[in-house]
Design a protein around this motif. Structure first.
Motif, PDB file in Angstrom:
ATOM      1  N   UNK A 130     -86.122 125.614  85.214  1.00 63.09           N
ATOM      2  CA  UNK A 130     -85.836 125.923  86.629  1.00 63.09           C
ATOM      3  C   UNK A 130     -84.965 124.927  86.988  1.00 63.09           C
ATOM      4  N   UNK A 131     -84.271 124.058  86.119  1.00 63.76           N
ATOM      5  CA  UNK A 131     -83.412 123.280  86.626  1.00 63.76           C
ATOM      6  C   UNK A 131     -82.078 123.711  86.008  1.00 63.76           C
ATOM      7  N   UNK A 132     -80.828 123.433  86.529  1.00 63.13           N
ATOM      8  CA  UNK A 132     -79.445 124.000  85.890  1.00 63.13           C
ATOM      9  C   UNK A 132     -79.199 122.900  84.778  1.00 63.13           C
ATOM     10  N   UNK A 133     -78.379 123.538  83.874  1.00 63.59           N
ATOM     11  CA  UNK A 133     -77.902 122.732  82.753  1.00 63.59           C
ATOM     12  C   UNK A 133     -76.348 123.042  82.695  1.00 63.59           C
ATOM     13  N   UNK A 134     -75.663 122.141  82.232  1.00 63.83           N
ATOM     14  CA  UNK A 134     -74.195 122.368  82.189  1.00 63.83           C
ATOM     15  C   UNK A 134     -73.803 121.440  80.890  1.00 63.83           C
ATOM     16  N   UNK A 135     -72.788 122.098  80.521  1.00 63.14           N
ATOM     17  CA  UNK A 135     -72.131 121.116  79.305  1.00 63.14           C
ATOM     18  C   UNK A 135     -71.122 119.986  79.820  1.00 63.14           C
ATOM     19  N   UNK A 136     -71.461 118.818  79.819  1.00 62.42           N
ATOM     20  CA  UNK A 136     -70.976 117.704  80.214  1.00 62.42           C
ATOM     21  C   UNK A 136     -69.364 117.650  79.668  1.00 62.42           C
ATOM     22  N   UNK A 137     -68.436 117.704  80.772  1.00 59.07           N
ATOM     23  CA  UNK A 137     -67.068 117.454  80.343  1.00 59.07           C
ATOM     24  C   UNK A 137     -66.835 116.407  79.837  1.00 59.07           C
ATOM     25  N   UNK A 138     -67.412 115.404  79.907  1.00 59.27           N
ATOM     26  CA  UNK A 138     -67.126 114.031  79.187  1.00 59.27           C
ATOM     27  C   UNK A 138     -67.581 114.169  77.581  1.00 59.27           C
ATOM     28  N   UNK A 139     -68.100 115.034  77.233  1.00 60.36           N
ATOM     29  CA  UNK A 139     -68.455 115.415  75.700  1.00 60.36           C
ATOM     30  C   UNK A 139     -67.570 116.109  74.991  1.00 60.36           C
ATOM     31  N   UNK A 140     -66.718 117.052  75.727  1.00 64.67           N
ATOM     32  CA  UNK A 140     -65.470 117.930  75.259  1.00 64.67           C
ATOM     33  C   UNK A 140     -64.425 117.189  74.760  1.00 64.67           C
ATOM     34  N   UNK A 141     -63.689 117.930  73.825  1.00 68.36           N
ATOM     35  CA  UNK A 141     -62.469 117.414  73.546  1.00 68.36           C
ATOM     36  C   UNK A 141     -61.579 117.443  74.669  1.00 68.36           C
ATOM     37  N   UNK A 142     -60.445 116.227  74.546  1.00 68.22           N
ATOM     38  CA  UNK A 142     -59.583 116.054  75.588  1.00 68.22           C
ATOM     39  C   UNK A 142     -58.694 117.351  75.972  1.00 68.22           C
ATOM     40  N   UNK A 143     -58.532 118.209  74.846  1.00 67.35           N
ATOM     41  CA  UNK A 143     -57.610 119.309  75.241  1.00 67.35           C
ATOM     42  C   UNK A 143     -58.529 120.636  75.302  1.00 67.35           C
ATOM     43  N   UNK A 144     -58.343 121.279  76.452  1.00 66.67           N
ATOM     44  CA  UNK A 144     -59.216 122.536  76.684  1.00 66.67           C
ATOM     45  C   UNK A 144     -59.003 123.658  75.747  1.00 66.67           C
ATOM     46  N   UNK A 145     -58.211 123.737  74.919  1.00 69.68           N
ATOM     47  CA  UNK A 145     -57.620 124.531  74.054  1.00 69.68           C
ATOM     48  C   UNK A 145     -58.611 124.342  72.931  1.00 69.68           C
ATOM     49  N   UNK A 146     -59.465 123.285  72.596  1.00 69.59           N
ATOM     50  CA  UNK A 146     -60.279 122.751  71.568  1.00 69.59           C
ATOM     51  C   UNK A 146     -61.620 123.293  72.115  1.00 69.59           C
ATOM     52  N   UNK A 147     -61.974 123.412  73.424  1.00 69.51           N
ATOM     53  CA  UNK A 147     -63.180 123.832  73.553  1.00 69.51           C
ATOM     54  C   UNK A 147     -63.769 125.069  73.080  1.00 69.51           C
ATOM     55  N   UNK A 148     -65.034 125.309  73.190  1.00 72.10           N
ATOM     56  CA  UNK A 148     -65.562 126.757  72.606  1.00 72.10           C
ATOM     57  C   UNK A 148     -65.123 127.695  73.696  1.00 72.10           C
ATOM     58  N   UNK A 149     -64.799 129.008  73.227  1.00 73.60           N
ATOM     59  CA  UNK A 149     -64.535 130.209  74.301  1.00 73.60           C
ATOM     60  C   UNK A 149     -65.553 130.508  74.972  1.00 73.60           C
ATOM     61  N   UNK A 150     -65.482 131.166  75.993  1.00 69.98           N
ATOM     62  CA  UNK A 150     -66.545 131.505  77.007  1.00 69.98           C
ATOM     63  C   UNK A 150     -67.320 132.679  76.195  1.00 69.98           C
ATOM     64  N   UNK A 151     -68.622 132.514  76.133  1.00 72.91           N
ATOM     65  CA  UNK A 151     -69.266 133.440  75.578  1.00 72.91           C
ATOM     66  C   UNK A 151     -69.767 132.996  74.114  1.00 72.91           C
ATOM     67  N   UNK A 152     -69.294 131.840  73.745  1.00 73.36           N
ATOM     68  CA  UNK A 152     -69.550 131.368  72.249  1.00 73.36           C
ATOM     69  C   UNK A 152     -71.028 131.132  72.359  1.00 73.36           C
ATOM     70  N   UNK A 153     -71.744 131.432  71.085  1.00 71.62           N
ATOM     71  CA  UNK A 153     -73.359 131.055  71.191  1.00 71.62           C
ATOM     72  C   UNK A 153     -73.172 129.773  70.180  1.00 71.62           C
TER      73      UNK A 153
END
Length: 90
Positions: free
Chosen positions: A6-29
């Motif tokens: 019942x609470x929201x979850x989000x991937x903390x941007x502070x955990x992600x690579x600095x380059x957006x191109x290195x993030x997982x694609x939307x829909x990645x499991x």
């Protein structure tokens, strides 16, 4: 992100690579770990797969959560908003 609670979850941007191109694609499991849960009734998630973590994650964790993962399940101070030096660099 739907985490089945019942609470929201989000991937903390502070955990992600600095380059957006290195993030997982939307829909990645993928698998995630709870990095932080606090009084704001939201859960910050950290990717389990190191490909989707910031390159300096070990140093970052040592600075902000030096006892990770030994402190799992223990209360933590509320970190407040991120400061500019906590944000991923260009």
């Amino acid at each position: 992100m739907d985490i089945g609670l019942s609470v929201g979850g989000f991937v903390d941007v502070l955990m992600l690579p600095s380059e957006g191109a290195d993030w997982s694609a939307e829909g990645t499991v993928a698998d995630f770990e709870i990095w932080w849960a606090d009084s704001r009734r939201q859960i910050r998630l950290k990717p389990s797969d190191s490909r989707y973590l910031r390159s300096d994650f070990t140093d970052f964790a040592e600075r902000f959560r030096p006892h990770w993962p030994a402190d799992v399940g223990q209360p933590l101070r509320d970190p407040g908003p991120a400061t500019p030096d906590e944000l991923p660099g260009p």
